[in-house]
Design a protein around this motif. Structure first.
Motif, PDB file in Angstrom:
ATOM      1  N   VAL A 127     -11.832   7.291  -9.491  1.00 22.37           N
ATOM      2  CA  VAL A 127     -12.317   6.395  -8.441  1.00 22.37           C
ATOM      3  C   VAL A 127     -11.154   5.636  -7.810  1.00 22.37           C
ATOM      4  O   VAL A 127     -11.134   5.410  -6.590  1.00 22.37           O
ATOM      5  N   MET A 128     -10.177   5.276  -8.608  1.00 17.02           N
ATOM      6  CA  MET A 128      -9.003   4.597  -8.066  1.00 17.02           C
ATOM      7  C   MET A 128      -8.234   5.500  -7.104  1.00 17.02           C
ATOM      8  O   MET A 128      -7.699   5.025  -6.088  1.00 17.02           O
ATOM      9  N   VAL A 129      -8.163   6.788  -7.396  1.00 16.34           N
ATOM     10  CA  VAL A 129      -7.523   7.734  -6.475  1.00 16.34           C
ATOM     11  C   VAL A 129      -8.227   7.696  -5.124  1.00 16.34           C
ATOM     12  O   VAL A 129      -7.590   7.644  -4.069  1.00 16.34           O
ATOM     13  N   VAL A 130      -9.553   7.678  -5.153  1.00 15.64           N
ATOM     14  CA  VAL A 130     -10.347   7.646  -3.922  1.00 15.64           C
ATOM     15  C   VAL A 130     -10.115   6.339  -3.165  1.00 15.64           C
ATOM     16  O   VAL A 130      -9.897   6.335  -1.944  1.00 15.64           O
ATOM     17  N   LEU A 131     -10.156   5.215  -3.878  1.00 14.23           N
ATOM     18  CA  LEU A 131      -9.988   3.915  -3.224  1.00 14.23           C
ATOM     19  C   LEU A 131      -8.593   3.763  -2.622  1.00 14.23           C
ATOM     20  O   LEU A 131      -8.441   3.266  -1.496  1.00 14.23           O
ATOM     21  N   MET A 132      -7.575   4.201  -3.342  1.00 17.22           N
ATOM     22  CA  MET A 132      -6.207   4.049  -2.833  1.00 17.22           C
ATOM     23  C   MET A 132      -5.937   5.001  -1.661  1.00 17.22           C
ATOM     24  O   MET A 132      -5.136   4.691  -0.772  1.00 17.22           O
ATOM     25  N   LYS A 133      -6.611   6.121  -1.659  1.00 17.48           N
ATOM     26  CA  LYS A 133      -6.516   7.007  -0.504  1.00 17.48           C
ATOM     27  C   LYS A 133      -7.109   6.323   0.728  1.00 17.48           C
ATOM     28  O   LYS A 133      -6.543   6.376   1.822  1.00 17.48           O
ATOM     29  N   HIS A 134      -8.250   5.661   0.524  1.00 18.63           N
ATOM     30  CA  HIS A 134      -8.874   4.935   1.627  1.00 18.63           C
ATOM     31  C   HIS A 134      -8.000   3.753   2.046  1.00 18.63           C
ATOM     32  O   HIS A 134      -7.933   3.424   3.237  1.00 18.63           O
ATOM     33  N   ALA A 135      -7.315   3.126   1.096  1.00 13.21           N
ATOM     34  CA  ALA A 135      -6.424   2.008   1.415  1.00 13.21           C
ATOM     35  C   ALA A 135      -5.326   2.449   2.385  1.00 13.21           C
ATOM     36  O   ALA A 135      -4.950   1.703   3.299  1.00 13.21           O
ATOM     37  N   ARG A 136      -4.827   3.646   2.204  1.00 13.15           N
ATOM     38  CA  ARG A 136      -3.806   4.169   3.133  1.00 13.15           C
ATOM     39  C   ARG A 136      -4.402   4.409   4.510  1.00 13.15           C
ATOM     40  O   ARG A 136      -3.770   4.139   5.535  1.00 13.15           O
ATOM     41  N   LEU A 137      -5.632   4.907   4.533  1.00 16.37           N
ATOM     42  CA  LEU A 137      -6.273   5.221   5.817  1.00 16.37           C
ATOM     43  C   LEU A 137      -6.491   3.972   6.665  1.00 16.37           C
ATOM     44  O   LEU A 137      -6.424   4.035   7.898  1.00 16.37           O
ATOM     45  N   ILE A 138      -6.759   2.824   6.026  1.00 18.11           N
ATOM     46  CA  ILE A 138      -7.041   1.606   6.795  1.00 18.11           C
ATOM     47  C   ILE A 138      -5.827   0.674   6.858  1.00 18.11           C
ATOM     48  O   ILE A 138      -5.949  -0.460   7.299  1.00 18.11           O
ATOM     49  N   GLY A 139      -4.673   1.163   6.413  1.00 19.21           N
ATOM     50  CA  GLY A 139      -3.452   0.378   6.551  1.00 19.21           C
ATOM     51  C   GLY A 139      -3.191  -0.630   5.461  1.00 19.21           C
ATOM     52  O   GLY A 139      -2.289  -1.468   5.584  1.00 19.21           O
ATOM     53  N   PHE A 140      -3.959  -0.579   4.374  1.00 18.97           N
ATOM     54  CA  PHE A 140      -3.742  -1.503   3.265  1.00 18.97           C
ATOM     55  C   PHE A 140      -2.598  -1.031   2.374  1.00 18.97           C
ATOM     56  O   PHE A 140      -2.091  -1.795   1.557  1.00 18.97           O
ATOM     57  N   LEU A 141      -2.243   0.211   2.497  1.00 19.79           N
ATOM     58  CA  LEU A 141      -1.206   0.798   1.653  1.00 19.79           C
ATOM     59  C   LEU A 141      -0.285   1.616   2.546  1.00 19.79           C
ATOM     60  O   LEU A 141      -0.751   2.448   3.325  1.00 19.79           O
ATOM     61  N   LYS A 142       0.996   1.385   2.439  1.00 20.98           N
ATOM     62  CA  LYS A 142       1.948   2.102   3.274  1.00 20.98           C
ATOM     63  C   LYS A 142       2.163   3.523   2.766  1.00 20.98           C
ATOM     64  O   LYS A 142       2.073   3.791   1.565  1.00 20.98           O
ATOM     65  N   LYS A 143       2.468   4.412   3.695  1.00 25.12           N
ATOM     66  CA  LYS A 143       2.628   5.825   3.366  1.00 25.12           C
ATOM     67  C   LYS A 143       3.684   6.047   2.297  1.00 25.12           C
ATOM     68  O   LYS A 143       3.519   6.864   1.389  1.00 25.12           O
ATOM     69  N   GLU A 144       4.766   5.301   2.391  1.00 22.16           N
ATOM     70  CA  GLU A 144       5.873   5.509   1.449  1.00 22.16           C
ATOM     71  C   GLU A 144       5.512   5.109   0.016  1.00 22.16           C
ATOM     72  O   GLU A 144       6.192   5.486  -0.943  1.00 22.16           O
ATOM     73  N   HIS A 145       4.435   4.335  -0.138  1.00 25.92           N
ATOM     74  CA  HIS A 145       4.015   3.945  -1.477  1.00 25.92           C
ATOM     75  C   HIS A 145       3.328   5.087  -2.214  1.00 25.92           C
ATOM     76  O   HIS A 145       3.237   5.072  -3.440  1.00 25.92           O
ATOM     77  N   GLY A 146       2.824   6.066  -1.478  1.00 26.43           N
ATOM     78  CA  GLY A 146       2.082   7.150  -2.109  1.00 26.43           C
ATOM     79  C   GLY A 146       0.766   6.632  -2.670  1.00 26.43           C
ATOM     80  O   GLY A 146       0.323   5.527  -2.356  1.00 26.43           O
ATOM     81  N   ASN A 147       0.142   7.427  -3.516  1.00 27.51           N
ATOM     82  CA  ASN A 147      -1.105   7.001  -4.154  1.00 27.51           C
ATOM     83  C   ASN A 147      -0.803   6.720  -5.621  1.00 27.51           C
ATOM     84  O   ASN A 147      -0.591   7.637  -6.412  1.00 27.51           O
ATOM     85  N   PRO A 148      -0.756   5.450  -6.023  1.00 27.13           N
ATOM     86  CA  PRO A 148      -0.349   5.097  -7.384  1.00 27.13           C
ATOM     87  C   PRO A 148      -1.283   5.596  -8.469  1.00 27.13           C
ATOM     88  O   PRO A 148      -0.922   5.602  -9.652  1.00 27.13           O
ATOM     89  N   ALA A 149      -2.501   6.001  -8.095  1.00 28.77           N
ATOM     90  CA  ALA A 149      -3.457   6.482  -9.098  1.00 28.77           C
ATOM     91  C   ALA A 149      -3.292   7.971  -9.392  1.00 28.77           C
ATOM     92  O   ALA A 149      -3.827   8.468 -10.388  1.00 28.77           O
ATOM     93  N   LYS A 150      -2.543   8.664  -8.554  1.00 27.80           N
ATOM     94  CA  LYS A 150      -2.358  10.106  -8.753  1.00 27.80           C
ATOM     95  C   LYS A 150      -1.324  10.373  -9.840  1.00 27.80           C
ATOM     96  O   LYS A 150      -0.336   9.661  -9.958  1.00 27.80           O
TER      97      LYS A 150
END
Length: 342
Positions: A127-150
């Motif tokens: 679920v964290m993978v899904v949420l952090m992916k969505h965080a990138r889509l809405i600008g809450f997470l920068k692209k260079e950060h990657g997905n920390p749950a993966k």
């Protein structure tokens, strides 16, 4: 909380409150607590038709945004319910935290903290993978950060899963079962499908000696010829409704109703371990029977709908390995014999 206790246009929705005013096309989640000045201010703005002010970047806002996304809305009801359960846990522990400040080691620690329940721990990571992916889509997470749950190693299943029913348990169950419990049993074994799909089977799915349907999990379309045994059993069943499994009024029944009925049958059986065998184990019985009948992996998948070999290893167990190895060595023996003849 009752509907009467809520202000006009405000409804409960997935643990939050939602402002819905259809005449204006408004549908807005309200994270503020009812009765607080913040709630009153937000409610006043919505009554005036104003858009809500930008939300602070935190998990609370991320979760609200995800619930509004098409990705969430397209999920099946059962998956939505599972997601809400685990997202609710994340909301409690990290609701006010900035997603950008959550690193892989934080999620790893969350995973390890729930190690006692390995399935739930793995689901939290997924679920964290899904949420952090969505965080990138809405600008809450920068692209260079990657997905920390993966990339977090999940706990491995500690057994081969649900046990197949032994022959003596099956024989006694067939004698003791109610008519409906026996029908569920025959459908599970005969088609090799999950109990959720079995309960959705309709009579119009069965035509020309086959079952034509789409699996609930993965939405895989399957056409499965019926075994002679299942054909004979269905011929003895009175059609009482649209679905094959019904109540006395011909209405579909819930999983809980059937689970309780199957449990009661096993509770009255003489076999001391009968209660330990669950209905889903019958899907494993079907898989094993297919291997014992000489089927290879692709043939088994064509019936059960399993998506990959890893799941077949789990469901086929040692029987799968033994049957495949036997056929492989038989092929070698035939090859050697042919070599001697030439």
């Amino acid at each position: 909380m009752t509907r009467k206790s809520l202000p006009k246009y405000v409804y409960e929705d997935r643990g939050y409150l939602r402002f819905i005013r259809r005449s204006r096309g408004q549908s807005v989640m309200m994270k503020e607590e009812l009765g607080t000045p913040e709630f009153a201010d937000h409610y006043s703005q919505l009554l005036k038709g104003r858009e809500p002010t930008p939300t602070k970047r935190n998990f609370e806002a991320l979760i609200l945004s995800y619930f509004e996304s098409n990705a969430y809305k397209k999920l099946k009801p059962r998956t939505k319910a599972d997601y809400r359960k685990y997202i609710g846990h994340i909301r409690v522990i990290w609701g006010t935290k900035d997603p950008q400040k959550i690193e892989t080691h934080h999620i790893y620690e969350l995973h390890r903290a729930n190690a006692e329940h390995w399935r739930q721990a793995n689901y939290l990571v997924q679920v964290m993978v899904v949420l952090m992916k969505h965080a990138r889509l809405i600008g809450f997470l920068k692209k260079e950060h990657g997905n920390p749950a993966k990339g977090i190693p999940l706990f491995k299943q500690q057994s081969e899963g649900w046990e197949p029913w032994p022959d003596d348990v099956r024989e006694e169950f067939e004698k003791m079962a109610t008519s409906r419990a026996r029908l569920v049993y025959e459908l599970c074994v005969g088609t090799g499908q999950r109990i959720g799909d079995v309960l959705k089977m309709r009579w119009d799915h069965f035509q020309d000696g086959a079952y034509d349907f789409t699996q609930g999990k993965g939405e895989k379309r399957l056409w499965i010829p019926l075994t002679h045994r299942l054909t004979d059993h269905l011929a003895s069943i009175e059609k009482n409704g649209l679905t094959v499994i019904t109540d006395k009024q011909g209405r579909p029944v819930s999983y809980r109703t059937i689970a309780d009925e199957m449990r009661k049958v096993k509770a009255n059986m003489e076999h001391s371990g009968a209660a330990t065998y669950v209905t889903h184990g019958l899907r494993k019985n079907a898989t094993i029977e297919l291997y014992q009948s000489g089927c290879d992996d692709e043939m088994v998948k064509a019936v059960t709908g399993h998506s990959g070999v890893e799941m077949l290893k789990k469901y086929g167990g040692r029987i799968r390995q033994r049957e495949l190895a036997t056929r492989a060595q038989d092929a070698r023996n035939r090859f050697e014999q042919n070599k001697k003849k030439t």
